[in-house]
Write a protein that holds these residues in place. Sequence first.
Motif, PDB file in Angstrom:
ATOM      1  N   GLY A 107       0.790  -1.147  -0.128  1.00  0.00           N
ATOM      2  CA  GLY A 107       0.286   0.115   0.087  1.00  0.00           C
ATOM      3  C   GLY A 107       0.880   1.351   0.053  1.00  0.00           C
ATOM      4  O   GLY A 107       1.862   1.196   0.592  1.00  0.00           O
ATOM      5  N   GLY A 108       0.468   2.422  -0.803  1.00  0.00           N
ATOM      6  CA  GLY A 108       1.170   3.720  -1.032  1.00  0.00           C
ATOM      7  C   GLY A 108       0.807   4.316  -2.097  1.00  0.00           C
ATOM      8  O   GLY A 108      -0.397   4.615  -2.165  1.00  0.00           O
ATOM      9  N   SER A 109       1.712   5.023  -2.685  1.00  0.00           N
ATOM     10  CA  SER A 109       1.316   5.790  -3.738  1.00  0.00           C
ATOM     11  C   SER A 109       1.381   5.050  -5.083  1.00  0.00           C
ATOM     12  O   SER A 109       2.243   4.031  -5.127  1.00  0.00           O
ATOM     13  CB  SER A 109       2.445   6.997  -3.759  1.00  0.00           C
ATOM     14  N   TYR A 110       0.454   5.387  -6.062  1.00  0.00           N
ATOM     15  CA  TYR A 110       0.259   4.828  -7.240  1.00  0.00           C
ATOM     16  C   TYR A 110       1.603   4.959  -7.965  1.00  0.00           C
ATOM     17  O   TYR A 110       2.221   5.932  -8.263  1.00  0.00           O
ATOM     18  CB  TYR A 110      -0.900   5.731  -8.033  1.00  0.00           C
ATOM     19  N   SER A 111       2.248   3.716  -8.403  1.00  0.00           N
ATOM     20  CA  SER A 111       3.353   3.529  -9.035  1.00  0.00           C
ATOM     21  C   SER A 111       3.514   1.980  -9.268  1.00  0.00           C
ATOM     22  O   SER A 111       2.746   1.193  -8.910  1.00  0.00           O
ATOM     23  CB  SER A 111       4.495   3.858  -7.900  1.00  0.00           C
ATOM     24  N   THR A 112       4.484   1.730 -10.080  1.00  0.00           N
ATOM     25  CA  THR A 112       5.291   0.285 -10.279  1.00  0.00           C
ATOM     26  C   THR A 112       6.213   0.108  -9.686  1.00  0.00           C
ATOM     27  O   THR A 112       7.044  -0.798  -9.794  1.00  0.00           O
ATOM     28  CB  THR A 112       5.304   0.273 -11.910  1.00  0.00           C
ATOM     29  N   LYS A 113       6.964   0.918  -8.878  1.00  0.00           N
ATOM     30  CA  LYS A 113       8.048   0.926  -8.068  1.00  0.00           C
ATOM     31  C   LYS A 113       7.984   0.551  -6.766  1.00  0.00           C
ATOM     32  O   LYS A 113       6.951   1.329  -6.076  1.00  0.00           O
ATOM     33  CB  LYS A 113       8.873   2.462  -8.376  1.00  0.00           C
ATOM     34  N   PRO A 114       8.681  -0.543  -6.264  1.00  0.00           N
ATOM     35  CA  PRO A 114       8.371  -0.821  -4.985  1.00  0.00           C
ATOM     36  C   PRO A 114       8.788   0.383  -3.556  1.00  0.00           C
ATOM     37  O   PRO A 114       8.003   0.303  -2.872  1.00  0.00           O
ATOM     38  CB  PRO A 114       9.545  -1.887  -4.532  1.00  0.00           C
ATOM     39  N   ALA A 115       9.630   1.267  -4.186  1.00  0.00           N
ATOM     40  CA  ALA A 115      10.002   2.299  -3.354  1.00  0.00           C
ATOM     41  C   ALA A 115       8.657   3.352  -2.940  1.00  0.00           C
ATOM     42  O   ALA A 115       8.818   4.050  -1.956  1.00  0.00           O
ATOM     43  CB  ALA A 115      11.218   3.170  -3.797  1.00  0.00           C
ATOM     44  N   SER A 116       7.703   3.363  -3.741  1.00  0.00           N
ATOM     45  CA  SER A 116       6.578   4.048  -3.759  1.00  0.00           C
ATOM     46  C   SER A 116       5.551   3.358  -2.470  1.00  0.00           C
ATOM     47  O   SER A 116       4.585   4.233  -2.116  1.00  0.00           O
ATOM     48  CB  SER A 116       5.761   4.277  -4.984  1.00  0.00           C
ATOM     49  N   PHE A 117       5.964   2.145  -2.225  1.00  0.00           N
ATOM     50  CA  PHE A 117       4.899   1.652  -1.235  1.00  0.00           C
ATOM     51  C   PHE A 117       5.808   1.610   0.091  1.00  0.00           C
ATOM     52  O   PHE A 117       6.709   0.883   0.262  1.00  0.00           O
ATOM     53  CB  PHE A 117       4.505   0.520  -1.812  1.00  0.00           C
ATOM     54  N   GLY A 118       4.973   1.979   1.004  1.00  0.00           N
ATOM     55  CA  GLY A 118       5.461   2.140   2.531  1.00  0.00           C
ATOM     56  C   GLY A 118       5.044   0.916   3.219  1.00  0.00           C
ATOM     57  O   GLY A 118       5.582   0.599   4.398  1.00  0.00           O
ATOM     58  N   SER A 119       3.846   0.312   2.992  1.00  0.00           N
ATOM     59  CA  SER A 119       3.401  -0.976   3.921  1.00  0.00           C
ATOM     60  C   SER A 119       3.482  -2.078   3.070  1.00  0.00           C
ATOM     61  O   SER A 119       2.670  -2.117   1.843  1.00  0.00           O
ATOM     62  CB  SER A 119       1.976  -0.473   4.296  1.00  0.00           C
ATOM     63  N   TRP A 120       3.911  -3.237   3.570  1.00  0.00           N
ATOM     64  CA  TRP A 120       3.768  -4.363   2.835  1.00  0.00           C
ATOM     65  C   TRP A 120       3.281  -5.585   3.732  1.00  0.00           C
ATOM     66  O   TRP A 120       3.320  -5.675   4.929  1.00  0.00           O
ATOM     67  CB  TRP A 120       5.319  -4.902   2.582  1.00  0.00           C
ATOM     68  N   GLY A 121       2.645  -6.509   3.104  1.00  0.00           N
ATOM     69  CA  GLY A 121       2.149  -7.687   3.670  1.00  0.00           C
ATOM     70  C   GLY A 121       3.365  -8.671   3.630  1.00  0.00           C
ATOM     71  O   GLY A 121       4.509  -8.437   3.294  1.00  0.00           O
ATOM     72  N   GLN A 122       3.275  -9.854   4.310  1.00  0.00           N
ATOM     73  CA  GLN A 122       3.922 -10.684   4.644  1.00  0.00           C
ATOM     74  C   GLN A 122       4.375 -11.951   3.338  1.00  0.00           C
ATOM     75  O   GLN A 122       5.283 -12.540   3.379  1.00  0.00           O
ATOM     76  CB  GLN A 122       3.725 -11.787   5.662  1.00  0.00           C
TER      77      GLN A 122
END
Length: 120
Positions: A97-112
């Motif tokens: 979850g985060g900002s709309y993007s295709t880049k992992p760095a744009s997403f600050g929350s991750w599932g397991q």
Amino acid sequence: VQLQASGGGLVQAGGSLRLSCVVSGRTFATYAMAWFRQAPGKEREFVAAISWSGGTTTYADSVKGRFTISRDNAKNTVYLQMNSLKPEDTAVYYCAGGSYSTKPASFGSWGQGTLVTVSS
């Protein structure tokens, strides 16, 4: 914010799976959501993204036409419907979850992560 992914498993080539990711917290509807995957020995790669409203989606070329990302903001859940699965789809799948993007760095929350294995 916590993300809980589920739905992975073992499936034969040509089969289907649906992944789910439940997000805790009241701000789910403000997040863009995405799915990434990581195969053994490979870097994490983008699979699909969906805007906060669900009105915009983006797919990796490798899954376009086979996978569908969707979300239900009333249930704080994002889905990944995977059809016509191929052995090369085998990977651990992560929701983010985060900002709309295709880049992992744009997403600050991750599932397991949830493991998808496609047998030939």
